[in-house]
Design a protein around this motif. Structure first.
Motif: not given
Ligand SMILES: NC(=O)c1ccc[n+]([C@@H]2O[C@H](COP(=O)([O-])OP(=O)(O)OC[C@H]3O[C@@H](n4cnc5c(N)ncnc54)[C@H](OP(=O)(O)O)[C@@H]3O)[C@@H](O)[C@H]2O)c1
Length: 328
Positions: A158-163, A228-230, A239-244
């Protein structure tokens, strides 16, 4: 002490290699050198390697794909574990195996203990439960370590997918109504090595089933926000996306996901003094690993020690193997 690692190329397998005690005598095998679904190969490898302990980090872990590959999933997660258990029992070798929160139905509201009723809802969870049951039946000296939401610098998670997704999107929807505990592959490896050391010192362990995860519990949405923060702080993202926050029903998947995956890890703490690391710290360590490129370097070095041909390995390393066969 000689330790055989099955599934050495996976997330946890790689961390078992990276974090192995300096003087451990390890025979690490990936699927190409040890297919746990092949009973005769399992028996032959164990007879040849003569380990004093076996870690099973091998599994079929593609939860959604599992719904359409039932036979293959069962061959690995149930029959494969049974093969290891049978051979280990015959040779008198303890087997330390990893299982999952997916053995539960996910409708709980309190952390699941080792005695909570199981009730897997998908093929993956059912096959992992069947594997646990085979192990309990067939190998007296076993540890089953159930864990959840595994992430590490190696493999897909999941971490890698989010990045990957987060870097290229302005907005992302992440499920907020499933709760569990992210767990670093490194902390699972540390836990297994800690048990191995205790086995070596004391000649036995308190056999049985244990839960281990990082803490505290969170939703996938909260986990994504932390990633995203870290990730931004570690310069892995610009940059970080908005996370709904979205609902499970808005993100349909072939396999049903447990809404509640939190494991009660107090039995492991009482028996072995092993506590639950904070996943936010573990995430920081993993991101630092990615940032520094250590992951790739470690993967390369770890792959060098994954045994592809046992005879060759034993001939080439007989001196080294003998030298390291002392206590770790
Ligand atoms: N990932 C999670 O979120 C999670 C959560 C809870 C529990 N767990 C459990 O934790 C353990 C380790 O998972 P992981 O995340 O490290 O999984 P992983 O990265 O998918 O690693 C599993 C490894 O097993 C190998 N494998 C598959 N079939 C095999 C076979 N027949 N014989 C030998 N090796 C085989 C895979 O090889 P190939 O890639 O070549 O197929 C892969 O290298 C598993 O027992 C899993 O059920 C995982």
């Amino acid at each position: 002490m000689r330790v055989l690692i099955a599934g050495a190329a996976g997330q946890v397998g790689q961390e078992l290699l990276r974090l192995a005690p300096e003087r451990a005598d390890i025979v690490a095998m990936d699927r190409t050198s040890l297919d746990i679904a092949d009973a005769s190969q399992v028996a032959a490898v164990i007879a040849r390697v003569k380990p004093e302990l076996i870690f099973n980090a091998a599994a079929y872990t593609a939860v959604d794909k599992a719904e359409s590959e039932r036979n293959l999933v069962w061959a690995v997660n149930c029959d494969g574990v049974a093969n290891l258990a049978t051979a280990a029992q015959q040779a008198g070798i303890p087997l330390l195996h990893i299982s999952t929160d997916y053995v539960f139905d996910g409708t709980g509201q309190q952390p699941y203990s080792e005695t909570s009723a199981t009730g897997p809802t998908g093929v993956y969870g059912a096959s992992k439960l069947a594997g646990e049951q085979a192990l309990v039946r067939q190998c007296t000296r076993h540890i089953i370590l159930r864990t959840s939401w595994v992430f590490g610098a190696q493999g897909n998670n999941f971490v890698k997918t989010m990045l990957r997704l987060g870097g290229g999107r302005d907005k992302l929807g992440v499920v907020a109504d499933q709760r569990g505990c992210p767990t670093s592959a490194a902390s699972i490896a540390d836990t297994l090595w800690s048990l191995a050391k205790q086995f070596e010192t004391q000649g036995t362990l308190k056999w049985g089933t244990y839960h281990f995860s990082n803490a505290p519990a969170c939703s996938w949405h909260e986990f994504a926000v932390a990633i995203f923060d870290q990730g931004l702080g570690a310069d892995l993202l610009d940059r970080v996306p908005a996370v709904d926050a979205i609902a499970t029903r808005d993100y349909p998947t072939p396999a049903c996901r447990p809404a509640w995956s939190v494991l009660d890890c107090s039995k492991l703490k009482a028996a072995y003094g092993i506590t639950q690391p904070d996943w936010r710290n573990e995430l920081g360590k993993m991101l630092a690993q990615l940032k520094s490129g250590q992951a790739e370097a470690r993967l390369a070095s770890a792959q060098r020690v994954v045994v592809k041909d046992l005879d060759e390995a034993f001939q080439a390393n007989s001196q080294d193997t003998l030298a390291k066969a002392s206590k770790f």
